[in-house]
Design a protein around this motif. Structure first.
Motif, mmCIF file in Angstrom:
data_model
loop_
_atom_site.group_PDB
_atom_site.id
_atom_site.type_symbol
_atom_site.label_atom_id
_atom_site.label_comp_id
_atom_site.label_asym_id
_atom_site.label_seq_id
_atom_site.Cartn_x
_atom_site.Cartn_y
_atom_site.Cartn_z
ATOM 1 N N ALA A 110 0.880 -1.359 0.030
ATOM 2 C CA ALA A 110 -0.058 0.014 0.030
ATOM 3 C C ALA A 110 0.841 1.313 0.067
ATOM 4 O O ALA A 110 1.979 1.415 0.621
ATOM 5 C CB ALA A 110 -0.838 0.148 1.289
ATOM 6 N N GLN A 111 0.327 2.516 -0.510
ATOM 7 C CA GLN A 111 1.110 3.739 -0.651
ATOM 8 C C GLN A 111 1.126 3.994 0.867
ATOM 9 O O GLN A 111 0.291 4.009 1.517
ATOM 10 C CB GLN A 111 0.411 4.482 -1.368
ATOM 11 C CG GLN A 111 0.288 4.372 -2.858
ATOM 12 C CD GLN A 111 1.495 4.674 -3.699
ATOM 13 O OE1 GLN A 111 2.630 4.829 -3.049
ATOM 14 N NE2 GLN A 111 1.548 4.744 -4.955
ATOM 15 N N ALA B 273 1.005 7.313 3.674
ATOM 16 C CA ALA B 273 0.192 8.317 3.839
ATOM 17 C C ALA B 273 0.535 9.460 2.941
ATOM 18 O O ALA B 273 1.890 9.803 3.068
ATOM 19 C CB ALA B 273 -0.125 8.617 5.241
ATOM 20 N N GLY C 189 -1.374 9.357 -2.241
ATOM 21 C CA GLY C 189 -2.888 8.665 -3.083
ATOM 22 C C GLY C 189 -3.086 7.169 -2.350
ATOM 23 O O GLY C 189 -2.503 6.818 -1.363
ATOM 24 N N THR C 190 -4.202 6.717 -3.005
ATOM 25 C CA THR C 190 -4.902 5.720 -2.629
ATOM 26 C C THR C 190 -4.383 4.549 -3.422
ATOM 27 O O THR C 190 -4.703 3.137 -2.953
ATOM 28 C CB THR C 190 -6.392 5.597 -2.477
ATOM 29 O OG1 THR C 190 -6.550 6.010 -3.776
ATOM 30 C CG2 THR C 190 -6.740 6.831 -1.634
ATOM 31 N N ASP D 50 -1.966 1.426 -4.991
ATOM 32 C CA ASP D 50 -0.921 0.248 -4.493
ATOM 33 C C ASP D 50 0.416 0.586 -5.231
ATOM 34 O O ASP D 50 0.610 1.088 -6.383
ATOM 35 C CB ASP D 50 -1.357 -1.043 -4.747
ATOM 36 C CG ASP D 50 -2.572 -1.399 -3.921
ATOM 37 O OD1 ASP D 50 -2.779 -0.818 -2.809
ATOM 38 O OD2 ASP D 50 -3.300 -2.379 -4.371
#
Length: 100
Positions: free
Chosen positions: A91-92, A94, A97-98, A100
């Protein structure tokens, strides 16, 4: 009557036993050695699919972000070890972005 001396093996008999022992030992040891050499050169694949949750949890802890392992997990042990991982997602962090 004189007691007879026990028969002792002759040099030829002892040599024959030694040769036979070497041949039997070679017949057992050489195939095992050849198998080990072949396994080292060709590599032995180990499926790590059963360890997927533990590996994902460990990687998530180390990365500090959620990690998912959805594809193939395989370790090949040999002269050139290889770890094969497909469909791994991290996961990216914080603020990035949202996706991966």
């Amino acid at each position: 009557m004189t007691p007879e001396a026990p028969l002792r093996p002759t040099r030829r008999g002892r040599r024959w036993r030694s040769v036979l022992a070497v041949v039997v030992l070679a017949a057992v040891v050489l195939p095992v050695f050849a198998l080990l050499v072949w396994a080292a050169v060709a590599g032995i694949p180990i499926d790590l699919g059963s360890q997927r949750p533990a590996l994902a949890r460990l990687l998530s802890e180390q990365a500090g972000r959620p990690v998912s392992l959805d594809g193939v997990l395989q370790l090949r042990v040999g002269l050139r070890p290889m770890l094969r991982v497909t469909d791994a997602r991290i996961a990216q962090p914080a603020g990035f972005g949202t996706g991966d």
